[in-house]
Structure formats: structure tokens, C-alpha cells
Design a protein around this motif. Structure first.
Motif, PDB file in Angstrom:
ATOM      1  N   THR A 218       0.833  -1.212   0.000  1.00 49.45           N
ATOM      2  CA  THR A 218       0.000   0.000   0.000  1.00 49.45           C
ATOM      3  C   THR A 218       0.861   1.252   0.000  1.00 49.45           C
ATOM      4  N   LEU A 219       1.915   1.246   0.840  1.00 51.41           N
ATOM      5  CA  LEU A 219       2.804   2.416   0.882  1.00 51.41           C
ATOM      6  C   LEU A 219       3.511   2.626  -0.447  1.00 51.41           C
ATOM      7  N   ASP A 220       3.917   1.511  -1.088  1.00 56.39           N
ATOM      8  CA  ASP A 220       4.570   1.617  -2.393  1.00 56.39           C
ATOM      9  C   ASP A 220       3.629   2.213  -3.431  1.00 56.39           C
ATOM     10  N   ARG A 221       2.373   1.779  -3.404  1.00 59.45           N
ATOM     11  CA  ARG A 221       1.402   2.330  -4.366  1.00 59.45           C
ATOM     12  C   ARG A 221       1.192   3.827  -4.137  1.00 59.45           C
ATOM     13  N   LEU A 222       1.055   4.200  -2.866  1.00 60.14           N
ATOM     14  CA  LEU A 222       0.832   5.623  -2.569  1.00 60.14           C
ATOM     15  C   LEU A 222       2.027   6.474  -2.976  1.00 60.14           C
ATOM     16  N   GLU A 223       3.235   6.019  -2.630  1.00 57.38           N
ATOM     17  CA  GLU A 223       4.422   6.794  -2.961  1.00 57.38           C
ATOM     18  C   GLU A 223       4.650   6.836  -4.471  1.00 57.38           C
TER      19      GLU A 223
ATOM     20  N   CYS B 216      14.856   0.864 -13.667  1.00 58.22           N
ATOM     21  CA  CYS B 216      13.601   1.213 -14.335  1.00 58.22           C
ATOM     22  C   CYS B 216      13.160   2.593 -13.856  1.00 58.22           C
ATOM     23  N   HIS B 217      12.467   3.308 -14.756  1.00 53.21           N
ATOM     24  CA  HIS B 217      12.019   4.654 -14.446  1.00 53.21           C
ATOM     25  C   HIS B 217      10.541   4.795 -14.761  1.00 53.21           C
ATOM     26  N   ILE B 218       9.917   5.691 -14.017  1.00 55.01           N
ATOM     27  CA  ILE B 218       8.552   6.096 -14.340  1.00 55.01           C
ATOM     28  C   ILE B 218       8.648   7.263 -15.313  1.00 55.01           C
ATOM     29  N   VAL B 219       8.095   7.090 -16.496  1.00 57.16           N
ATOM     30  CA  VAL B 219       8.162   8.105 -17.549  1.00 57.16           C
ATOM     31  C   VAL B 219       6.760   8.633 -17.809  1.00 57.16           C
TER      32      VAL B 219
ATOM     33  N   ASN C  18       2.396  18.406 -32.951  1.00 52.41           N
ATOM     34  CA  ASN C  18       2.362  17.806 -31.610  1.00 52.41           C
ATOM     35  C   ASN C  18       3.775  17.628 -31.076  1.00 52.41           C
ATOM     36  N   TRP C  19       4.071  18.414 -30.059  1.00 54.84           N
ATOM     37  CA  TRP C  19       5.333  18.278 -29.347  1.00 54.84           C
ATOM     38  C   TRP C  19       5.116  17.366 -28.144  1.00 54.84           C
ATOM     39  N   THR C  20       6.135  16.552 -27.839  1.00 54.08           N
ATOM     40  CA  THR C  20       6.026  15.612 -26.704  1.00 54.08           C
ATOM     41  C   THR C  20       7.094  15.941 -25.678  1.00 54.08           C
ATOM     42  N   ILE C  21       6.655  16.048 -24.440  1.00 54.47           N
ATOM     43  CA  ILE C  21       7.580  16.307 -23.329  1.00 54.47           C
ATOM     44  C   ILE C  21       7.633  15.055 -22.464  1.00 54.47           C
ATOM     45  N   TYR C  22       8.839  14.505 -22.316  1.00 51.57           N
ATOM     46  CA  TYR C  22       9.056  13.325 -21.475  1.00 51.57           C
ATOM     47  C   TYR C  22       9.740  13.759 -20.173  1.00 51.57           C
ATOM     48  N   SER C  23       9.170  13.345 -19.053  1.00 47.29           N
ATOM     49  CA  SER C  23       9.817  13.562 -17.754  1.00 47.29           C
ATOM     50  C   SER C  23       9.863  12.214 -17.035  1.00 47.29           C
ATOM     51  N   ALA C  24      10.872  12.030 -16.190  1.00 43.94           N
ATOM     52  CA  ALA C  24      11.071  10.698 -15.592  1.00 43.94           C
ATOM     53  C   ALA C  24      11.620  10.806 -14.171  1.00 43.94           C
ATOM     54  N   ALA C  25      11.533   9.667 -13.469  1.00 41.07           N
ATOM     55  CA  ALA C  25      12.112   9.524 -12.129  1.00 41.07           C
ATOM     56  C   ALA C  25      12.324   8.039 -11.872  1.00 41.07           C
ATOM     57  N   PRO C  26      13.368   7.663 -11.140  1.00 41.69           N
ATOM     58  CA  PRO C  26      13.598   6.236 -10.857  1.00 41.69           C
ATOM     59  C   PRO C  26      12.435   5.614 -10.085  1.00 41.69           C
ATOM     60  N   VAL C  27      12.140   4.369 -10.407  1.00 39.49           N
ATOM     61  CA  VAL C  27      11.083   3.636  -9.691  1.00 39.49           C
ATOM     62  C   VAL C  27      11.516   3.392  -8.246  1.00 39.49           C
ATOM     63  N   LEU C  28      10.609   3.578  -7.315  1.00 41.50           N
ATOM     64  CA  LEU C  28      10.917   3.350  -5.908  1.00 41.50           C
ATOM     65  C   LEU C  28      11.044   1.856  -5.620  1.00 41.50           C
ATOM     66  N   PRO C  29      11.942   1.446  -4.717  1.00 33.46           N
ATOM     67  CA  PRO C  29      11.991   0.031  -4.319  1.00 33.46           C
ATOM     68  C   PRO C  29      10.713  -0.358  -3.584  1.00 33.46           C
ATOM     69  N   PHE C  30      10.470  -1.680  -3.502  1.00 34.84           N
ATOM     70  CA  PHE C  30       9.201  -2.128  -2.927  1.00 34.84           C
ATOM     71  C   PHE C  30       9.075  -1.732  -1.461  1.00 34.84           C
ATOM     72  N   TYR C  31      10.201  -1.591  -0.753  1.00 35.28           N
ATOM     73  CA  TYR C  31      10.140  -1.206   0.643  1.00 35.28           C
ATOM     74  C   TYR C  31      10.109   0.311   0.816  1.00 35.28           C
ATOM     75  N   VAL C  32      10.085   1.057  -0.301  1.00 34.89           N
ATOM     76  CA  VAL C  32       9.999   2.508  -0.354  1.00 34.89           C
ATOM     77  C   VAL C  32      11.239   3.152   0.265  1.00 34.89           C
ATOM     78  N   TYR C  33      11.350   3.001   1.599  1.00 36.02           N
ATOM     79  CA  TYR C  33      12.508   3.549   2.305  1.00 36.02           C
ATOM     80  C   TYR C  33      13.121   2.450   3.170  1.00 36.02           C
ATOM     81  N   PRO C  34      14.426   2.366   3.283  1.00 41.05           N
ATOM     82  CA  PRO C  34      15.048   1.320   4.109  1.00 41.05           C
ATOM     83  C   PRO C  34      14.595   1.360   5.559  1.00 41.05           C
ATOM     84  N   GLY C  35      14.335   2.532   6.077  1.00 46.81           N
ATOM     85  CA  GLY C  35      13.911   2.632   7.470  1.00 46.81           C
ATOM     86  C   GLY C  35      12.559   1.987   7.731  1.00 46.81           C
ATOM     87  N   VAL C  36      11.693   1.984   6.691  1.00 46.77           N
ATOM     88  CA  VAL C  36      10.359   1.409   6.868  1.00 46.77           C
ATOM     89  C   VAL C  36      10.443  -0.098   7.101  1.00 46.77           C
TER      90      VAL C  36
END
Length: 447
Positions: free
Chosen positions: A33-38, A125-128, A138-156
Motif C-alpha cells: 500500500t505504501l509503495d502504491r501511494l508513494e 527502471c524509471h517512471i516516464v 504535436n510536441w512531446t515532453i518526457y519527464s522521468a524519475a527512478p522507480v521506488l523500491p518495494f520497501y519505499v525507504y530502508p527505514g520502513v
């Protein structure tokens, strides 16, 4: 003790494993659930960067490399013209091909996808997010960010592992402590039972205060011990009385035989036999009665058949030479279901008891009171005091007025008669009478 420890160990292990599995399932669901939200939040953030770039493209104010993007929103961004060529990009994507090949097809002209092994980073992998802007095409703008790991943050995940370990330990300890407290009365019951011997049946197991299953167990154990003590006391008394009854005729026989051996020439064999025979008959009677009681005690099966109770009693009366006056009222057709031999034995014992104590008259009356048959045998003797009416049904019991060996019986006839009545689902009691003793037998009528 080992068994109780084993039970505590098994329950503790089961509780710990069950809680551990539940915690693992909860942690997985929480991480998912946390991974989906983040991921949704990250996708919105990436889309916001693309929207800002699209704004400058729409106004024709973009430059290469792409400014001005706020430092907190810096993401890999590319601007692709209608001909499919990258005309502007952030610094890390200069002189590189498009990061993705998909274009939005939805009405809002925005689409997103996870792209792996692109120009961004071949090992991740990245979210594009792709957005289209119309400006001479039609101009296309691509923006991206690395996919979060399944545990989101190591502290979690570290927090979930630590929380699971602490929670499982606490629950297992609590379960073990609770089970130990719950089973402590069982240890006390077992300890007390270990100290109870056949010579000390007066002790009882402790009954816990909470009225739970162990409370009911302790009550049942104490009730069983009560019955066992009564049975053993009855057995001791029976053995003592039987030994006493057997010793008397055996002593008489031994005395007479020893006297005959000391003076064989002066012994008259017929007189010796006449003297010994009553003792032998008494031994035979005791043995026969003890055998009957044993069969009744073990619940030997009965040969049940329809029996006319009046005819059975009349037949038994003919075999007895009743001294004095006999008054009988035995109507026909009073049918009961029972064992003929045992009912004959019951009737014989009651008649012998009445004949032994009657002064002049014995009254035998049979009545039909559906659903029972009532047989009443009454004598006109001294009677039985009310406080001793149950005592006479104890084995080897003879009242003081019948202590004479010549006049008294063995003290087994009435106990046998009552036990036969009870084995036929009936009752045998002594009821009030103006004079003498009045024995009343109740037996179920045959349906």
C-alpha cells in the motif's frame, strides 16, 4: 510436569507462529500500500515537471539545456519536436535519443509508463510521463524519475521487522504466562492426586475459584473420589462381614472334626454328619448369595420375558410351608417384563424374611397401578424402626432383634432382593404399617 510444559511450549509456539505470520502478512500489505501511494505521488511530481516544461514549450520560451526548473523539481526531461527529434533536454540527457517511444493517446494528452533499460540508466527502471503540446504540430515532453523500491525507504522495512519481532515476543510471552497461570490449578490437582492412596481417600483435590473448565474438572474429580471412597468402604465392610460370616461355620466344622479325630472310637459318624451338615449348608448359602451379588454387581444380562407376577408369587408360596396364617390376594394378568429366575429369588427372599419375623400372619397382596405393578408382603412381627429401614438393605446387616444365628438370616437376602428390583428398573422399600414390617415392591408393567 513435563506434559504441562509441553502444552505450554506447544501453545506458545503456535501463538508465536500465528502472530508472526499475521505480522508478515500485515507488513507485506502495508509495504504494498505504501509503495502504491508513494508511486502515485512520484508520478504526480514527475507529471508536474512535465507540465511546467510544457508551459514554456507552448509559449516558445524553452532553451537547451532546459531551465528554469525549480531545484526541488529537477528531473530528467526531454522535449521532442513533431519530427521525433530531441530539441531540448536537461543536462544529463544532452545529445541522447528519446527516453521513451510511447505518446499519449488519451483525451487529456498525458500518459505514463515504466521504462527499463533506456538512456536514463540501463540498470534501473524509471517512471516516464509523456505530455503533448500543440505548437505547429504535436510536441512531446518526457519527464522521468527512478522507480521506488518495494520497501519505499530502508527505514520502513527495518521498523516493520523490529516491530514484528517485538510484537511476536510480547504475544508469545503473554500467551505462555497466561497458559501457565491457567494450568497451575492442574498442577495442584495432579500433585494432590499423587498423594492420594487407597488408604487415604479422604483427601480431595483443590477447587479453583474461577468457575471455568478446570473448576468443573476438579469438581468431577472430587465427586469421583467420593464415589470411590464409598465403594471401597463398602467393599472393606463387605469383605470384613463376609469373613466373619464364613469364619463361624468353618470354626464349628473344624471344632467338630478335631473332636472326632481326638476320640475316633467314641465318634458316632451319623451324629457327626448331622452336626456338621448345618454349618456346611450355611457355607453353601453364603457362597450362593455371594455369587448372586457378584453377578448383580457386574450387571450380568437378564433373560427378560413376559411374566405373570401373581402366578410367580403363588408358585413360590406353594413351595414354602408358611407357619401361621397366610392371607393372599394375587389377581391374574399383572404382567411384567423380567428374568424369571431372579424375580423368583427376590420373592423367595422377601417371603423368607417375613416368615422369619412374623408372629402369626403373613399378608401377600398384588395390585395393578399402571404403569407399575405393586407387590406388598407384610408380617405382623415387631416391625422395623424408621431410622433402620435403609440399614437392613446393607449387606450382612441384621438388626439386634435378629442377631440369633438360629432365628436370623445371613443379612444378604434383602440386599439381593433390592438389587434385583433395581436391575429390573423397579424399587423395593419398607413403608409404614400399623404393625409389623411392610415391604413394597414396584416393577414396571409390560407395555
Amino acid at each position: 510436569m513435563l506434559e504441562n510444559r509441553s502444552i505450554r511450549g506447544r501453545l506458545t509456539l503456535f501463538t508465536g507462529v500465528a502472530v508472526g505470520l499475521l505480522c508478515i502478512v500485515f507488513s507485506i500489505v502495508m509495504l504494498f500500500t505504501l509503495d502504491r501511494l508513494e508511486t502515485q505521488n512520484l508520478t504526480k511530481e514527475v507529471a508536474a515537471v512535465g507540465e511546467l516544461t510544457a508551459y514554456y514549450v507552448d509559449r516558445g520560451e524553452f532553451v537547451n539545456p532546459l531551465p528554469p526548473i525549480p531545484r526541488d523539481l529537477v528531473r530528467p526531461v526531454q522535449v521532442v519536436n513533431p519530427q521525433g527529434r530531441v530539441v531540448a533536454a536537461t543536462r544529463e540527457l544532452q545529445n541522447k535519443p528519446p527516453m521513451a517511444s510511447f505518446i499519449p493517446e488519451s483525451p487529456n494528452r498525458v500518459a505514463s509508463a515504466v521504462v527499463c533499460g533506456s538512456v536514463l540508466d540501463s540498470g534501473r527502471c524509471h517512471i516516464v510521463v509523456a505530455q503533448q503540446v500543440y505548437r505547429d504540430g504535436n510536441w512531446t515532453i518526457y519527464s522521468a524519475a527512478p522507480v521506488l523500491p518495494f520497501y519505499v525507504y530502508p527505514g520502513v522495512i527495518a521498523l516493520l521487522i523490529a516491530g514484528t519481532a517485538v510484537f511476536v515476543t510480547a504475544v508469545a510471552y503473554g500467551a505462555r504466562h497466561t497458559v501457565a497461570r491457567s494450568l497451575s490449578p492442574v498442577d495442584a490437582i495432579r500433585t494432590q492426586l499423587d498423594h492420594i492412596r487407597s488408604t487415604d481417600l479422604g483427601r480431595r483435590v483443590p477447587v479453583p475459584t474461577p468457575k471455568d473448565e478446570i473448576y468443573r474438572l476438579a469438581r468431577s474429580v472430587n465427586q469421583t473420589l467420593d464415589r470411590l471412597e464409598d465403594v471401597l468402604e463398602q467393599q472393606r465392610r463387605f469383605c470384613s462381614d463376609a469373613s466373619h460370616e464364613l469364619r463361624t461355620p468353618i470354626t464349628a466344622i473344624r471344632t467338630q472334626m478335631e473332636a472326632a479325630l481326638l476320640a475316633p472310637d467314641d465318634t458316632d459318624l451319623p451324629k457327626l454328619c448331622d452336626a456338621v451338615l448345618p454349618s456346611v449348608e450355611r457355607l453353601q448359602s453364603i457362597a450362593a448369595n455371594l455369587l448372586t451379588l457378584t453377578r448383580l454387581d457386574v450387571g450380568a444380562p437378564l433373560e427378560r420375558q413376559p411374566i405373570d407376577l401373581g402366578a410367580l408369587v403363588a408358585t413360590e408360596l406353594k413351595t414354602h410351608q408358611i407357619r401361621g396364617r397366610l392371607v393372599q390376594h394375587l389377581p391374574p394378568g399383572v404382567i411384567v417384563q423380567g428374568d424369571r429366575t431372579q424375580l423368583t429369588h427376590l420373592t423367595r427372599n422377601l417371603l423368607q424374611n417375613a416368615q422369619r419375623h412374623a408372629t402369626s400372619t403373613i399378608t401377600v397382596t398384588l395390585r395393578r397401578h399402571p404403569p407399575i405393578a405393586e407387590l406388598e408382603i407384610q408380617d405382623d412381627g415387631t416391625g422395623i424402626p424408621p431410622d433402620q429401614r435403609e440399614t437392613v438393605f446393607h449387606r450382612f446387616t441384621r438388626l439386634d432383634t435378629a442377631r440369633s444365628r438360629e432365628a436370623g438370616g445371613l443379612g444378604l437376602g434383602l440386599p439381593i432382593a433390592r438389587q434385583i428390583a433395581e436391575s429390573h428398573n423397579g424399587t423395593l422399600t419398607i413403608q409404614d404399617s400399623p404393625h409389623g414390617a411392610r415391604f413394597v415392591l414396584h416393577l414396571p408393567l409390560r407395555p
